[in-house]
Design an enzyme around this catalytic site. Structure first.
Site, PDB file in Angstrom:
ATOM      1  N   HIS A 147       8.446  -7.962  -3.354  1.00 45.23           N
ATOM      2  CA  HIS A 147       7.882  -6.633  -3.073  1.00 45.23           C
ATOM      3  C   HIS A 147       9.000  -5.574  -3.069  1.00 45.23           C
ATOM      4  O   HIS A 147       9.317  -4.991  -2.030  1.00 45.23           O
ATOM      5  CB  HIS A 147       7.198  -6.738  -1.710  1.00 45.23           C
ATOM      6  CG  HIS A 147       6.280  -5.634  -1.351  1.00 45.23           C
ATOM      7  ND1 HIS A 147       6.620  -4.308  -1.445  1.00 45.23           N
ATOM      8  CD2 HIS A 147       5.014  -5.669  -0.879  1.00 45.23           C
ATOM      9  CE1 HIS A 147       5.604  -3.579  -1.030  1.00 45.23           C
ATOM     10  NE2 HIS A 147       4.614  -4.376  -0.683  1.00 45.23           N
TER      11      HIS A 147
ATOM     12  N   ASP B 123      -1.986   1.844  -6.327  1.00 44.56           N
ATOM     13  CA  ASP B 123      -1.907   0.451  -5.872  1.00 44.56           C
ATOM     14  C   ASP B 123      -2.562  -0.409  -6.960  1.00 44.56           C
ATOM     15  O   ASP B 123      -3.769  -0.648  -6.925  1.00 44.56           O
ATOM     16  CB  ASP B 123      -2.625   0.321  -4.519  1.00 44.56           C
ATOM     17  CG  ASP B 123      -2.234  -0.946  -3.775  1.00 44.56           C
ATOM     18  OD1 ASP B 123      -1.582  -1.813  -4.388  1.00 44.56           O
ATOM     19  OD2 ASP B 123      -2.596  -1.070  -2.582  1.00 44.56           O
TER      20      ASP B 123
ATOM     21  N   ARG C 271       7.985 -13.312   5.233  1.00 48.27           N
ATOM     22  CA  ARG C 271       8.804 -12.110   5.426  1.00 48.27           C
ATOM     23  C   ARG C 271       9.291 -11.929   6.857  1.00 48.27           C
ATOM     24  O   ARG C 271      10.162 -11.100   7.105  1.00 48.27           O
ATOM     25  CB  ARG C 271       8.102 -10.855   4.895  1.00 48.27           C
ATOM     26  CG  ARG C 271       6.793 -10.497   5.531  1.00 48.27           C
ATOM     27  CD  ARG C 271       6.221  -9.238   4.854  1.00 48.27           C
ATOM     28  NE  ARG C 271       4.887  -8.902   5.348  1.00 48.27           N
ATOM     29  CZ  ARG C 271       4.274  -7.759   5.114  1.00 48.27           C
ATOM     30  NH1 ARG C 271       4.866  -6.830   4.382  1.00 48.27           N
ATOM     31  NH2 ARG C 271       3.065  -7.522   5.584  1.00 48.27           N
TER      32      ARG C 271
ATOM     33  N   ARG D  78      10.655  -2.315   6.470  1.00 51.35           N
ATOM     34  CA  ARG D  78       9.962  -1.470   5.474  1.00 51.35           C
ATOM     35  C   ARG D  78      10.979  -0.944   4.470  1.00 51.35           C
ATOM     36  O   ARG D  78      11.648   0.062   4.697  1.00 51.35           O
ATOM     37  CB  ARG D  78       9.262  -0.319   6.195  1.00 51.35           C
ATOM     38  CG  ARG D  78       8.576   0.659   5.285  1.00 51.35           C
ATOM     39  CD  ARG D  78       7.338   0.107   4.648  1.00 51.35           C
ATOM     40  NE  ARG D  78       6.297  -0.191   5.619  1.00 51.35           N
ATOM     41  CZ  ARG D  78       5.183  -0.874   5.328  1.00 51.35           C
ATOM     42  NH1 ARG D  78       4.971  -1.319   4.102  1.00 51.35           N
ATOM     43  NH2 ARG D  78       4.283  -1.130   6.265  1.00 51.35           N
TER      44      ARG D  78
ATOM     45  N   GLU E 263       6.554  -5.008  -8.248  1.00 53.85           N
ATOM     46  CA  GLU E 263       6.565  -6.324  -7.631  1.00 53.85           C
ATOM     47  C   GLU E 263       6.055  -7.407  -8.571  1.00 53.85           C
ATOM     48  O   GLU E 263       4.851  -7.507  -8.796  1.00 53.85           O
ATOM     49  CB  GLU E 263       5.650  -6.307  -6.395  1.00 53.85           C
ATOM     50  CG  GLU E 263       5.783  -5.064  -5.535  1.00 53.85           C
ATOM     51  CD  GLU E 263       4.616  -4.906  -4.558  1.00 53.85           C
ATOM     52  OE1 GLU E 263       4.030  -5.904  -4.135  1.00 53.85           O
ATOM     53  OE2 GLU E 263       4.289  -3.755  -4.222  1.00 53.85           O
TER      54      GLU E 263
ATOM     55  N   GLN F  38      -1.249 -10.211   6.515  1.00 51.80           N
ATOM     56  CA  GLN F  38      -1.179  -9.715   5.141  1.00 51.80           C
ATOM     57  C   GLN F  38       0.166 -10.131   4.540  1.00 51.80           C
ATOM     58  O   GLN F  38       1.204 -10.094   5.209  1.00 51.80           O
ATOM     59  CB  GLN F  38      -1.321  -8.184   5.179  1.00 51.80           C
ATOM     60  CG  GLN F  38      -0.609  -7.435   4.107  1.00 51.80           C
ATOM     61  CD  GLN F  38      -1.495  -6.387   3.423  1.00 51.80           C
ATOM     62  OE1 GLN F  38      -2.650  -6.628   3.114  1.00 51.80           O
ATOM     63  NE2 GLN F  38      -0.939  -5.216   3.199  1.00 51.80           N
TER      64      GLN F  38
END
Ligand code: BG6
Length: 286
Positions: A157, A201, A89, A62, A260, A84
């Site tokens: 991201h 968002d 990743r 994170r 991003e 998701q």
């Protein structure tokens, strides 16, 4: 000029590489080709990292720059239970090549794990190139290795470290249309200066190639130049959502903003067999 790439074990014994160039450094975990730290002057951390981030096989870190690939957000296909932001990743990468010169340090990583989903197995190859110089560059290079067209969504991201998220500005967002994930993906226009004071968002559509992140409190400003993206996602979870995520420390949302470059929602890139596609960005202190 000191310039090098070295392999090391980082947090929790996880394999990583460190790039150095002059006084700048970047730490990249091999799992996820995940840039977890970038210090442009060797002292100041430019990327935000949660105090409760996980460093473990199969868990995304994170903070830093997780890679969303080969889709952004929830999966668009019919198959259920797909992770998701895709699987890159948490995939394993290996260092395939590096160069340490007087003008930059560069490392190229290749994804070596096969896709964890049968319908994605052997369809795409992914390489990630990281370049450290006065700024930080990162490119995702996707190649369609199958004999059919494949749709690819992706995002870099990036979690930026900021002094006070309520005061940061991204001037180029003014006047852009965006889809708001917080309001059922409806489309709005960014009237006036963009600022963050609640859960945010947004998928900004057709953004300019260059945007600036202005942090008035620290005076630490960045130019972000993107390539290959159709969208620019800007995210801050705010207090309540941060609390719901065990790997997101409770106060951390005040000091981060994600910006991003992405090919999000329906803006997936359609690749013919053997076709390559690069999504990239360069971040430069200004
Ligand atoms: C952002 C999305 O890019 O990533 C948000 O727009 C999402 O909707 C956020 O919540 C974090 O995602 P994750 O899977 O890393 O918790």
């Amino acid at each position: 000029m000191q310039s090098a790439v070295r392999q090391l074990t980082a947090n929790n014994g996880q394999p990583a590489i460190e790039l150095t160039f002059d006084s700048a450094s970047a730490l990249v975990y091999l799992q996820g080709a995940h840039v977890a730290s970038w210090k442009s002057d060797g002292i100041t951390e430019m990327l935000w990292l949660s105090e409760t981030a996980n460093f473990a096989p199969g868990k995304s870190i994170r903070g830093g720059i997780p890679i969303c690939w080969p889709w952004f957000g929830g999966y668009w296909g019919e198959e259920p239970d797909r992770a998701q932001h895709g699987f890159a990743r948490v995939a394993d990468f290996e260092l395939v090549d590096f160069e340490a010169t007087d003008i930059f340090t560069r490392a190229r990583l290749r994804m070596v794990s096969d896709a964890p989903y049968p319908e994605w197995s052997n369809r795409l190859a992914l390489e990630v190139e990281i370049v450290l110089s006065d700024g930080l560059g990162i490119e995702l290079i996707t190649t369609n290795t199958s004999d059919e067209t494949v749709e690819v969504g992706a995002a870099l991201h990036t979690y930026f470290q900021v002094s006070d998220v309520t005061r940061v500005q991204i001037p180029e967002l003014m006047g852009l249309s965006y889809k708001d994930k917080v309001r059922d993906f409806d489309t709005f226009v960014q009237e006036g200066e963009f600022s963050v004071s609640e859960e945010t968002d947004r998928i900004f559509l057709d953004p300019p190639a260059k945007v600036h992140l202005i942090d008035p409190q620290s005076g630490q400003n960045l130019k972000i130049e993107s390539l290959g993206n159709t969208d620019l996602v800007v995210w801050n979870p705010w207090a309540e959502n941060a609390k719901k995520m065990p790997d997101f420390d409770d106060q951390g949302y005040l000091n981060m903003i994600c910006i991003e470059p992405a090919n999000a929602l329906d803006n997936r890139k359609v690749l013919r067999p053997e076709q390559r596609f690069t999504l990239g960005k360069t971040i430069l202190p200004v």
